[in-house]
Design an enzyme around this catalytic site. Structure first.
Site, PDB file in Angstrom:
ATOM      1  N   THR A 191     -72.683 -90.592 -16.586  1.00  0.00           N
ATOM      2  CA  THR A 191     -71.446 -91.223 -16.105  1.00  0.00           C
ATOM      3  C   THR A 191     -70.428 -90.100 -15.968  1.00  0.00           C
ATOM      4  O   THR A 191     -69.975 -89.530 -16.968  1.00  0.00           O
ATOM      5  CB  THR A 191     -70.915 -92.274 -17.097  1.00  0.00           C
ATOM      6  OG1 THR A 191     -71.927 -93.260 -17.292  1.00  0.00           O
ATOM      7  CG2 THR A 191     -69.664 -92.947 -16.550  1.00  0.00           C
ATOM      8  N   LYS A 225     -69.653 -97.623 -10.980  1.00  0.00           N
ATOM      9  CA  LYS A 225     -69.665 -97.602 -12.451  1.00  0.00           C
ATOM     10  C   LYS A 225     -68.233 -97.698 -12.991  1.00  0.00           C
ATOM     11  O   LYS A 225     -67.975 -98.310 -14.031  1.00  0.00           O
ATOM     12  CB  LYS A 225     -70.343 -96.312 -12.931  1.00  0.00           C
ATOM     13  CG  LYS A 225     -70.298 -96.064 -14.426  1.00  0.00           C
ATOM     14  CD  LYS A 225     -71.247 -96.950 -15.222  1.00  0.00           C
ATOM     15  CE  LYS A 225     -71.103 -96.682 -16.716  1.00  0.00           C
ATOM     16  NZ  LYS A 225     -72.023 -97.433 -17.548  1.00  0.00           N
ATOM     17  N   LYS A 271     -63.829 -91.350 -22.343  1.00  0.00           N
ATOM     18  CA  LYS A 271     -64.220 -90.409 -21.281  1.00  0.00           C
ATOM     19  C   LYS A 271     -64.299 -91.149 -19.944  1.00  0.00           C
ATOM     20  O   LYS A 271     -63.755 -90.712 -18.936  1.00  0.00           O
ATOM     21  CB  LYS A 271     -65.583 -89.794 -21.647  1.00  0.00           C
ATOM     22  CG  LYS A 271     -66.127 -88.766 -20.700  1.00  0.00           C
ATOM     23  CD  LYS A 271     -67.333 -89.180 -19.907  1.00  0.00           C
ATOM     24  CE  LYS A 271     -68.497 -89.808 -20.591  1.00  0.00           C
ATOM     25  NZ  LYS A 271     -69.572 -90.237 -19.689  1.00  0.00           N
TER      26      LYS A 271
HETATM   27  N1  LIG Z   1     -75.206 -94.761 -24.658  1.00  0.00           N
HETATM   28  C1  LIG Z   1     -74.934 -95.740 -23.793  1.00  0.00           C
HETATM   29  O1  LIG Z   1     -74.933 -96.941 -24.142  1.00  0.00           O
HETATM   30  C2  LIG Z   1     -74.627 -95.406 -22.346  1.00  0.00           C
HETATM   31  C3  LIG Z   1     -74.616 -96.448 -21.415  1.00  0.00           C
HETATM   32  C4  LIG Z   1     -74.365 -96.158 -20.089  1.00  0.00           C
HETATM   33  C5  LIG Z   1     -74.096 -94.847 -19.704  1.00  0.00           C
HETATM   34  N2  LIG Z   1     -74.085 -93.849 -20.637  1.00  0.00           N
HETATM   35  C6  LIG Z   1     -73.785 -92.476 -20.177  1.00  0.00           C
HETATM   36  O2  LIG Z   1     -74.992 -91.722 -20.164  1.00  0.00           O
HETATM   37  C7  LIG Z   1     -74.708 -90.358 -20.489  1.00  0.00           C
HETATM   38  C8  LIG Z   1     -75.541 -89.962 -21.717  1.00  0.00           C
HETATM   39  O3  LIG Z   1     -75.219 -90.851 -22.781  1.00  0.00           O
HETATM   40  P1  LIG Z   1     -76.070 -90.846 -24.154  1.00  0.00           P
HETATM   41  O4  LIG Z   1     -75.625 -92.041 -24.904  1.00  0.00           O
HETATM   42  O5  LIG Z   1     -77.511 -90.650 -23.864  1.00  0.00           O
HETATM   43  O6  LIG Z   1     -75.466 -89.534 -24.834  1.00  0.00           O
HETATM   44  P2  LIG Z   1     -76.040 -88.645 -25.997  1.00  0.00           P
HETATM   45  O7  LIG Z   1     -77.026 -89.392 -26.845  1.00  0.00           O
HETATM   46  O8  LIG Z   1     -74.875 -87.972 -26.647  1.00  0.00           O
HETATM   47  O9  LIG Z   1     -76.898 -87.532 -25.206  1.00  0.00           O
HETATM   48  C9  LIG Z   1     -76.298 -86.577 -24.381  1.00  0.00           C
HETATM   49  C10 LIG Z   1     -77.372 -85.656 -23.883  1.00  0.00           C
HETATM   50  O10 LIG Z   1     -76.780 -84.663 -23.032  1.00  0.00           O
HETATM   51  C11 LIG Z   1     -77.093 -83.367 -23.540  1.00  0.00           C
HETATM   52  N3  LIG Z   1     -75.970 -82.471 -23.246  1.00  0.00           N
HETATM   53  C12 LIG Z   1     -74.656 -82.739 -23.395  1.00  0.00           C
HETATM   54  N4  LIG Z   1     -73.922 -81.689 -23.006  1.00  0.00           N
HETATM   55  C13 LIG Z   1     -74.790 -80.736 -22.591  1.00  0.00           C
HETATM   56  C14 LIG Z   1     -74.638 -79.428 -22.065  1.00  0.00           C
HETATM   57  N5  LIG Z   1     -73.431 -78.884 -21.882  1.00  0.00           N
HETATM   58  N6  LIG Z   1     -75.754 -78.744 -21.743  1.00  0.00           N
HETATM   59  C15 LIG Z   1     -76.981 -79.290 -21.931  1.00  0.00           C
HETATM   60  N7  LIG Z   1     -77.187 -80.534 -22.415  1.00  0.00           N
HETATM   61  C16 LIG Z   1     -76.096 -81.242 -22.738  1.00  0.00           C
HETATM   62  C17 LIG Z   1     -77.312 -83.567 -25.021  1.00  0.00           C
HETATM   63  O11 LIG Z   1     -78.046 -82.508 -25.575  1.00  0.00           O
HETATM   64  P3  LIG Z   1     -78.056 -82.274 -27.172  1.00  0.00           P
HETATM   65  O12 LIG Z   1     -79.170 -83.130 -27.711  1.00  0.00           O
HETATM   66  O13 LIG Z   1     -78.312 -80.834 -27.344  1.00  0.00           O
HETATM   67  O14 LIG Z   1     -76.696 -82.670 -27.693  1.00  0.00           O
HETATM   68  C18 LIG Z   1     -78.084 -84.882 -24.992  1.00  0.00           C
HETATM   69  O15 LIG Z   1     -79.413 -84.694 -24.617  1.00  0.00           O
HETATM   70  C19 LIG Z   1     -73.185 -90.276 -20.721  1.00  0.00           C
HETATM   71  O16 LIG Z   1     -72.564 -89.859 -19.534  1.00  0.00           O
HETATM   72  C20 LIG Z   1     -72.809 -91.715 -21.060  1.00  0.00           C
HETATM   73  O17 LIG Z   1     -71.462 -92.012 -20.735  1.00  0.00           O
HETATM   74  C21 LIG Z   1     -74.368 -94.097 -21.956  1.00  0.00           C
END
Ligand SMILES: NC(=O)c1ccc[n+]([C@@H]2O[C@H](COP(=O)([O-])OP(=O)(O)OC[C@H]3O[C@@H](n4cnc5c(N)ncnc54)[C@H](OP(=O)(O)O)[C@@H]3O)[C@@H](O)[C@H]2O)c1
Length: 293
Positions: free
Chosen positions: A97, A172, A240
């Site tokens: 997102t 979104k 965010k």
């Molecule tokens: N969680 C939800 O319910 C949900 C629902 C809809 C949309 N989203 C969106 O989906 C996206 C991911 O969400 P999530 O919940 O999966 O987040 P998350 O569990 O915090 O995972 C984030 C991922 O991105 C990687 N990452 C972040 N910054 C990075 C960088 N600079 N370089 C390389 N890798 C990086 C992290 O690696 P590390 O493991 O090393 O930290 C991790 O693999 C976000 O944009 C969020 O807004 C989430």
């Protein structure tokens, strides 16, 4: 079966990449924290690599699901980023997102290298990802969309093309605007029910059969009434997303008074220590200001 790469094995990316592997695709994964990629290899078949550039080599499709605009820029166009390793004719599908601007920016860089780009943010939460039933909102070229669709179908139940690059992110944003208002309304309703001396559980039982029904009411009222917020979609992530929404609205002229207010309420939840709490914790803010228990 295709050779694909998946960058970012977070809460969402981990099971999504898993569904691609389970469907029989050759999956090459990259995660910044390498131990998470090793964990993934324990659950699914595939290969792990130390950089995005290595992971994407030879992949026809590259998927990403990282944090925010800057994370995405780093993973895609930074040093050892995906665009260094992708070949002309390959397609990048971004599930982060992020802003519509960064989607357009990266699509333009990709186009110069002959790489297609789809912005494809997701909705459905952790459960949606784990159960393979996400909603995917896509922006980009129709031909790219048709190419990627069978793969996205591995972890989605609704996949729609909204328009040119950036349109998925704009859709979104609408999703997040709608959620913000609904959650605050639900929090106020439950708060009022308690103030009025009603049995809030019974109230929900009754009104959820009528026009007040919502996904939030159905899936969140129990935990809200129990004051449990250690699950779901984090307030930090929502802030965010709302920052992206409010920035876009500055440019397109849309009036979002309630969204702006709810964003402020979420900053108060963060101040209460609730940055990682679920977005339904708006009720915790009200309870903190005035408790009727
Ligand atoms: N969680 C939800 O319910 C949900 C629902 C809809 C949309 N989203 C969106 O989906 C996206 C991911 O969400 P999530 O919940 O999966 O987040 P998350 O569990 O915090 O995972 C984030 C991922 O991105 C990687 N990452 C972040 N910054 C990075 C960088 N600079 N370089 C390389 N890798 C990086 C992290 O690696 P590390 O493991 O090393 O930290 C991790 O693999 C976000 O944009 C969020 O807004 C989430």
């Amino acid at each position: 079966m295709a050779t694909v790469a998946f960058l970012g094995l977070g809460i969402m990316g981990y099971p999504m990449a898993g569904y691609l592997a389970k469907a029989g695709h050759a999956v090459r994964v990259y995660n910044r924290t390498a131990s998470r990629a090793q964990q993934w290899l324990g659950d699914y078949a595939g290969e792990a690599f130390d950089t995005p550039a290595e992971a994407v080599r030879g992949a026809e499709f590259v998927f990403a699901c990282v944090g925010n605009d800057n994370d995405l820029r780093q993973v895609v166009a930074g040093e050892q980023g995906a665009f260094e390793g992708m070949e002309s004719g390959a397609l990048f599908v971004d599930h982060t997102t992020a802003s519509a601007d960064v989607a357009r920016e990266l699509a333009a860089i990709g186009a110069d290298k002959g790489i297609g780009f789809l912005d494809a943010p997701i909705s459905g939460g952790q459960a949606g990802a784990e159960n393979g039933v996400l909603t995917v909102m896509v922006g980009g070229e129709e031909t790219d969309f048709e190419r990627a669709r069978p793969l996205i179908d591995c972890y989605a139940r609704a996949v729609n093309l909204l328009g040119p690059v950036g349109s998925g992110q704009l859709c979104k944003m609408v999703n997040q605007i709608c959620i913000a208002g609904v959650v605050q309304g639900l929090a106020e309703g439950l708060h009022f029910a308690r103030a009025a001396g009603l049995d809030a559980e019974q109230v929900v039982e009754v009104i959820s059969k009528g026009a007040a029904q919502s996904w939030q009411m159905e899936n969140r009222h129990k935990t809200m009434l129990a004051g449990e917020y250690e699950h779901g979609f984090a307030v930090d992530w929502m802030r965010k997303d709302l920052a992206i929404v409010l920035d876009e609205a500055q440019r397109n002229g849309a009036l979002l008074p309630v969204t702006a207010l709810v964003d402020q309420f979420y900053s108060e939840v963060q101040a209460l220590g609730g940055g990682r709490w679920d977005t339904s914790s708006l009720l915790a803010r009200l309870t903190n200001l005035r408790s009727f228990d």
